[in-house]
Design a protein around this motif. Structure first.
Motif, PDB file in Angstrom:
ATOM      1  N   ASP A  43      53.806  37.494  80.037  1.00  0.00           N
ATOM      2  CA  ASP A  43      53.638  36.745  81.283  1.00  0.00           C
ATOM      3  C   ASP A  43      53.640  37.732  82.442  1.00  0.00           C
ATOM      4  OD1 ASP A  43      53.715  34.194  80.012  1.00  0.00           O
ATOM      5  OD2 ASP A  43      55.899  34.380  79.865  1.00  0.00           O
ATOM      6  N   LEU A  44      52.586  37.725  83.220  1.00  0.00           N
ATOM      7  CA  LEU A  44      52.447  38.651  84.336  1.00  0.00           C
ATOM      8  C   LEU A  44      52.771  37.952  85.650  1.00  0.00           C
ATOM      9  CD1 LEU A  44      49.131  40.437  83.297  1.00  0.00           C
ATOM     10  CD2 LEU A  44      51.471  41.218  82.905  1.00  0.00           C
ATOM     11  N   THR A  45      53.135  38.759  86.641  1.00  0.00           N
ATOM     12  CA  THR A  45      53.349  38.273  88.000  1.00  0.00           C
ATOM     13  C   THR A  45      52.107  38.567  88.812  1.00  0.00           C
ATOM     14  OG1 THR A  45      55.738  38.667  87.868  1.00  0.00           O
ATOM     15  CG2 THR A  45      54.788  38.479  90.069  1.00  0.00           C
ATOM     16  N   TYR A  46      51.544  37.533  89.432  1.00  0.00           N
ATOM     17  CA  TYR A  46      50.317  37.688  90.206  1.00  0.00           C
ATOM     18  C   TYR A  46      50.625  37.659  91.696  1.00  0.00           C
ATOM     19  CZ  TYR A  46      47.747  37.206  85.872  1.00  0.00           C
ATOM     20  OH  TYR A  46      47.269  37.407  84.608  1.00  0.00           O
ATOM     21  N   GLY A  54      46.060  39.917  94.951  1.00  0.00           N
ATOM     22  CA  GLY A  54      45.391  40.906  94.103  1.00  0.00           C
ATOM     23  C   GLY A  54      46.326  41.704  93.228  1.00  0.00           C
ATOM     24  N   ALA A  55      47.623  41.660  93.523  1.00  0.00           N
ATOM     25  CA  ALA A  55      48.589  42.408  92.718  1.00  0.00           C
ATOM     26  C   ALA A  55      48.728  41.775  91.337  1.00  0.00           C
ATOM     27  CB  ALA A  55      49.947  42.463  93.408  1.00  0.00           C
ATOM     28  N   ILE A  56      48.912  42.627  90.322  1.00  0.00           N
ATOM     29  CA  ILE A  56      49.175  42.167  88.951  1.00  0.00           C
ATOM     30  C   ILE A  56      50.286  43.055  88.406  1.00  0.00           C
ATOM     31  CG2 ILE A  56      48.231  41.721  86.666  1.00  0.00           C
ATOM     32  CD1 ILE A  56      45.454  41.584  87.911  1.00  0.00           C
ATOM     33  N   GLU A  57      51.446  42.472  88.122  1.00  0.00           N
ATOM     34  CA  GLU A  57      52.626  43.262  87.788  1.00  0.00           C
ATOM     35  C   GLU A  57      53.336  42.716  86.549  1.00  0.00           C
ATOM     36  OE1 GLU A  57      53.443  44.592  92.440  1.00  0.00           O
ATOM     37  OE2 GLU A  57      54.952  43.392  91.389  1.00  0.00           O
ATOM     38  N   LEU A  58      54.112  43.593  85.915  1.00  0.00           N
ATOM     39  CA  LEU A  58      54.799  43.279  84.660  1.00  0.00           C
ATOM     40  C   LEU A  58      56.295  43.498  84.841  1.00  0.00           C
ATOM     41  CD1 LEU A  58      54.875  42.775  81.554  1.00  0.00           C
ATOM     42  CD2 LEU A  58      54.449  45.227  81.272  1.00  0.00           C
ATOM     43  N   ASN A  59      57.076  42.464  84.563  1.00  0.00           N
ATOM     44  CA  ASN A  59      58.527  42.567  84.654  1.00  0.00           C
ATOM     45  C   ASN A  59      59.054  43.409  83.500  1.00  0.00           C
ATOM     46  OD1 ASN A  59      61.404  41.893  84.379  1.00  0.00           O
ATOM     47  ND2 ASN A  59      60.979  40.336  85.929  1.00  0.00           N
ATOM     48  N   VAL A 109      63.632  49.161  88.729  1.00  0.00           N
ATOM     49  CA  VAL A 109      63.682  49.324  90.178  1.00  0.00           C
ATOM     50  C   VAL A 109      62.591  48.465  90.812  1.00  0.00           C
ATOM     51  CG1 VAL A 109      63.366  50.950  92.095  1.00  0.00           C
ATOM     52  CG2 VAL A 109      64.692  51.627  90.077  1.00  0.00           C
ATOM     53  N   ARG A 110      61.402  48.552  90.253  1.00  0.00           N
ATOM     54  CA  ARG A 110      60.341  47.596  90.601  1.00  0.00           C
ATOM     55  C   ARG A 110      59.533  47.291  89.350  1.00  0.00           C
ATOM     56  NH1 ARG A 110      55.732  50.134  89.903  1.00  0.00           N
ATOM     57  NH2 ARG A 110      55.149  52.041  91.012  1.00  0.00           N
ATOM     58  N   ARG A 111      58.835  46.167  89.385  1.00  0.00           N
ATOM     59  CA  ARG A 111      57.975  45.818  88.259  1.00  0.00           C
ATOM     60  C   ARG A 111      56.921  46.907  88.052  1.00  0.00           C
ATOM     61  NH1 ARG A 111      58.782  40.844  90.885  1.00  0.00           N
ATOM     62  NH2 ARG A 111      57.022  41.345  92.245  1.00  0.00           N
ATOM     63  N   ALA A 112      56.382  46.971  86.840  1.00  0.00           N
ATOM     64  CA  ALA A 112      55.272  47.883  86.571  1.00  0.00           C
ATOM     65  C   ALA A 112      54.009  47.320  87.200  1.00  0.00           C
ATOM     66  CB  ALA A 112      55.075  48.053  85.066  1.00  0.00           C
ATOM     67  N   ILE A 113      53.289  48.172  87.921  1.00  0.00           N
ATOM     68  CA  ILE A 113      51.977  47.816  88.445  1.00  0.00           C
ATOM     69  C   ILE A 113      50.980  47.980  87.301  1.00  0.00           C
ATOM     70  CG2 ILE A 113      50.178  48.422  90.107  1.00  0.00           C
ATOM     71  CD1 ILE A 113      52.429  49.390  91.970  1.00  0.00           C
ATOM     72  N   CYS A 114      50.179  46.952  87.053  1.00  0.00           N
ATOM     73  CA  CYS A 114      49.338  46.936  85.857  1.00  0.00           C
ATOM     74  C   CYS A 114      48.019  47.672  86.074  1.00  0.00           C
ATOM     75  CB  CYS A 114      49.066  45.505  85.409  1.00  0.00           C
ATOM     76  SG  CYS A 114      50.544  44.679  84.764  1.00  0.00           S
ATOM     77  N   ASN A 116      45.075  46.697  85.766  1.00  0.00           N
ATOM     78  CA  ASN A 116      44.004  45.930  86.400  1.00  0.00           C
ATOM     79  C   ASN A 116      44.406  45.355  87.751  1.00  0.00           C
ATOM     80  OD1 ASN A 116      45.841  44.261  85.123  1.00  0.00           O
ATOM     81  ND2 ASN A 116      44.334  42.792  84.396  1.00  0.00           N
ATOM     82  N   ASP A 117      45.466  45.898  88.353  1.00  0.00           N
ATOM     83  CA  ASP A 117      45.892  45.491  89.685  1.00  0.00           C
ATOM     84  C   ASP A 117      44.736  45.679  90.671  1.00  0.00           C
ATOM     85  OD1 ASP A 117      48.825  45.259  91.331  1.00  0.00           O
ATOM     86  OD2 ASP A 117      47.164  46.116  92.471  1.00  0.00           O
ATOM     87  N   GLN A 118      44.527  44.684  91.529  1.00  0.00           N
ATOM     88  CA  GLN A 118      43.356  44.684  92.408  1.00  0.00           C
ATOM     89  C   GLN A 118      43.654  45.205  93.813  1.00  0.00           C
ATOM     90  OE1 GLN A 118      40.060  43.386  91.221  1.00  0.00           O
ATOM     91  NE2 GLN A 118      41.289  44.083  89.484  1.00  0.00           N
ATOM     92  N   THR A 119      44.849  45.755  94.036  1.00  0.00           N
ATOM     93  CA  THR A 119      45.224  46.196  95.389  1.00  0.00           C
ATOM     94  C   THR A 119      45.111  47.697  95.595  1.00  0.00           C
ATOM     95  OG1 THR A 119      47.578  46.577  94.868  1.00  0.00           O
ATOM     96  CG2 THR A 119      46.921  44.315  95.441  1.00  0.00           C
ATOM     97  N   LEU A 120      44.701  48.448  94.584  1.00  0.00           N
ATOM     98  CA  LEU A 120      44.920  49.898  94.586  1.00  0.00           C
ATOM     99  C   LEU A 120      43.806  50.730  95.200  1.00  0.00           C
ATOM    100  CD1 LEU A 120      46.471  50.237  91.015  1.00  0.00           C
ATOM    101  CD2 LEU A 120      47.679  50.091  93.203  1.00  0.00           C
ATOM    102  N   ALA A 121      42.624  50.169  95.396  1.00  0.00           N
ATOM    103  CA  ALA A 121      41.481  50.981  95.822  1.00  0.00           C
ATOM    104  C   ALA A 121      41.760  51.718  97.130  1.00  0.00           C
ATOM    105  CB  ALA A 121      40.241  50.101  95.959  1.00  0.00           C
ATOM    106  N   LYS A 122      42.330  51.033  98.098  1.00  0.00           N
ATOM    107  CA  LYS A 122      42.557  51.678  99.394  1.00  0.00           C
ATOM    108  C   LYS A 122      43.604  52.785  99.302  1.00  0.00           C
ATOM    109  CE  LYS A 122      45.854  48.169 101.049  1.00  0.00           C
ATOM    110  NZ  LYS A 122      46.103  47.152 102.115  1.00  0.00           N
ATOM    111  N   TYR A 123      44.559  52.629  98.393  1.00  0.00           N
ATOM    112  CA  TYR A 123      45.590  53.653  98.246  1.00  0.00           C
ATOM    113  C   TYR A 123      45.032  54.888  97.544  1.00  0.00           C
ATOM    114  CZ  TYR A 123      48.559  49.733  99.528  1.00  0.00           C
ATOM    115  OH  TYR A 123      49.106  48.665 100.187  1.00  0.00           O
ATOM    116  N   CYS A 124      44.163  54.679  96.576  1.00  0.00           N
ATOM    117  CA  CYS A 124      43.499  55.806  95.919  1.00  0.00           C
ATOM    118  C   CYS A 124      42.643  56.579  96.921  1.00  0.00           C
ATOM    119  CB  CYS A 124      42.637  55.310  94.757  1.00  0.00           C
ATOM    120  SG  CYS A 124      41.760  56.610  93.877  1.00  0.00           S
ATOM    121  N   GLN A 125      41.924  55.863  97.744  1.00  0.00           N
ATOM    122  CA  GLN A 125      41.078  56.512  98.749  1.00  0.00           C
ATOM    123  C   GLN A 125      41.931  57.302  99.733  1.00  0.00           C
ATOM    124  OE1 GLN A 125      38.536  53.831 100.903  1.00  0.00           O
ATOM    125  NE2 GLN A 125      37.749  55.411 102.270  1.00  0.00           N
TER     126      GLN A 125
END
Length: 534
Positions: A43-46, A54-59, A109-114, A116-125
């Protein structure tokens, strides 16, 4: 060719597949036959539920429970079969790029960012600009840093995570590190395969590159991140044995040597070797929640090739095109509680190309082909017949895969074999459609669980080499650190390729359907044309 010399024929190895759809553990004999299997959903956290669209995370607490639950389950099944005593070791497949943070108690400490998380493009850039651009990235690590790589998570963390959480993070832990840690208690080592998915490992030297952390602006956070990275270890060095506490839960006999767990494979490496594709020119297609086109490659391709590059535990490189819209998209269109045998029968009665009906399958973005926003749309009127809907979905997925295969060829790969695995490969119709779109035969695995099989194959190779090293140390009374590296020349290596020949079995070869090929050539060209319009 080296053969198994130190593992008895009754040896059992396990392969875990920690995916974002479910966690599976399969027990295999040394010939690749499945003895037992266990599966629990993920079960993922959206993002909509945590105000981060756009976030997709794993507890991580769920992940810990899955690791322990599958182990208890598989141990009891082996006990019922009278094979528990034969269980010698296991390997792990875990999703590429997924990464979390744990504290000194190995708690979240925080959930794992998955992946296929959809929020990462701007951070990569942003991170790429801070490092000095794509050319500087390639100078540092020898290849590209893609959006989904774990370094993007750290750039995001700089803006979203509190300083307190940065300070209490003891370990930056990928999905593989976490999975192995929950099985063994050791969270302090990482495989080459898993480290390559972070964007911080040099593909050439297999070492961390500190300069990549310049993606983080805050100097204190850069230092904290560097100190939290695990040690990269060789594929044949065990992470550890099943932990004592887990052995107690599983009621393992006190006289039984607890199974060894070996360095993890990211799921792309696991799918590659589980599909028997370990030599140049061999390709593995994995049709799971994601849809993946992988191949082995001896060199990193030119800059203009649009593929992810990773390092394999056994030496060369893995080229990858990974689509988020695999079975994930089909489930959303068709619904999860459907009778797939009924769908298959209905879709078989539909003509190739669905009489002009088609769907563009983008439930989520696909940056590798220029789709930056979700775009799920039917071409023309949306069909109501379940057979047409299902066949159109399979055809769209096949067109996506074809684009990935074309990119591998553009990278210089001369494809002489394609294997296929994953849940959607159970559909003979899907395999026929894909073979016809590619105009190439597909070798279908006996096991649809390619990543779990791949994890077991790597464990078999590692376990045989571990036993060889043990025997050598016994003979020479060596008092140095275990093990001797097979590559040192002091002992003969049992290679992953040889383990593939031992364990990987193929069910059949699916040939292209000649009369379908023209329709699918036209369909693929129409699909490409629509992509250019978005």
């Amino acid at each position: 060719m080296s053969e198994l010399k130190f593992l008895p024929p009754e040896t059992v190895v396990t392969g875990w597949d920690f995916s974002t759809g479910a966690v599976k553990c399969l027990a295999f004999d040394i010939n690749g036959n499945v003895l037992a299997s266990s599966r629990f959903p993920t079960d993922l956290t959206y993002g909509d539920s945590i105000d981060d669209p756009g976030a997709i995370e794993l507890n991580l607490l769920q992940l810990e429970g899955q690791a322990r639950a599958t182990t208890r389950d598989i141990a009891n099944q082996l006990r019922d079969l009278g094979r528990l005593k034969d269980w010698a070791g296991g390997g792990i497949s875990a999703t590429h790029h997924t990464c979390g943070r744990i504290d000194r108690n190995n708690n979240q400490v925080r959930r794992a960012i998955c992946w296929n998380d959809q929020t990462l493009a701007k951070y990569c850039q942003l991170g790429t600009e801070r490092i000095g651009g794509a050319e500087k990235v390639k100078e540092l690590i020898g290849g590209p840093w893609a959006v989904r790589y774990s370094l993007s998570h750290l750039v995001k963390d700089e803006q979203t995570l509190s300083k307190e959480d940065w300070l209490r993070t003891r370990r930056l832990a990928t999905h593989g590190v976490l999975s192995a840690g929950y099985l063994t208690g050791n969270f302090d080592v990482i495989s080459v395969s898993s480290a390559a998915s972070t964007g911080m490992m040099d593909f050439r030297t297999k070492e961390w590159r500190k300069g990549m952390l310049n993606a983080i602006e805050n100097e204190e956070y850069r230092a904290l991140a560097w100190d939290a990275l695990p040690e990269i270890i060789d594929q044949y060095i065990p992470v550890g044995r099943i932990s004592e506490s887990l052995a107690v839960e599983c009621n393992l006999p006190s006289t039984m040597l607890r199974p060894l767990i070996f360095p993890t494979s990211d799921d792309q490496q696991a799918g590659l070797i589980g599909g028997g594709a370990v030599e140049a020119g061999q390709m593995a297609i994995i049709l799971g929640n994601s849809a993946v086109v992988n191949s082995s490659c001896s060199t990193i391709p030119a800059d203009d090739v649009n593929l992810d590059v990773m390092s394999l535990n056994w030496g060369p490189y893995l080229l990858m095109r990974c689509y988020s819209n695999g079975a994930y998209f089909i489930d959303r269109v068709m619904g999860k509680n459907v009778d797939y045998a009924q769908l298959e029968a209905a879709a078989n009665a539909v003509v190739p190309g669905c009489s002009g009906g088609a769907i563009d399958p983008f439930i989520v973005s696909e940056p590798s082909i220029g789709i930056t926003e979700p775009h799920l749309s039917w071409i023309g009127a949306e069909p109501q017949e379940i057979g047409v809907r299902y066949r159109a979905c399979l055809e769209a997925l096949a067109y996506l895969i074809a684009l990935g295969v074309e990119e591998h060829k553009r990278a210089g790969q001369e494809i002489n074999q394609i294997t296929i695995s994953g849940g959607t490969s159970k559909s003979l119709l899907m395999c026929k459609i894909l073979a016809s779109v590619l105009n190439m035969p597909l070798k279908r695995l006996v096991s649809s669980e390619g990543p779990a099989l791949g994890a077991a194959v790597t464990a078999l190779a590692a376990l045989e080499n571990y036993r060889r090293a043990e025997a050598m140390m016994s003979r020479t009374a060596a008092d140095g650190a275990f093990p001797y590296a097979p590559t040192s020349g002091l002992m003969e290596e049992y290679t992953p390729s040889e383990a593939v020949k031992q364990m990987v079995q193929f069910k059949d070869v699916v040939e292209p359907v000649a009369e379908w090929i023209p329709a699918y050539q036209a369909g693929l060209e129409a699909f490409k044309a629509r992509l250019k319009s978005y």
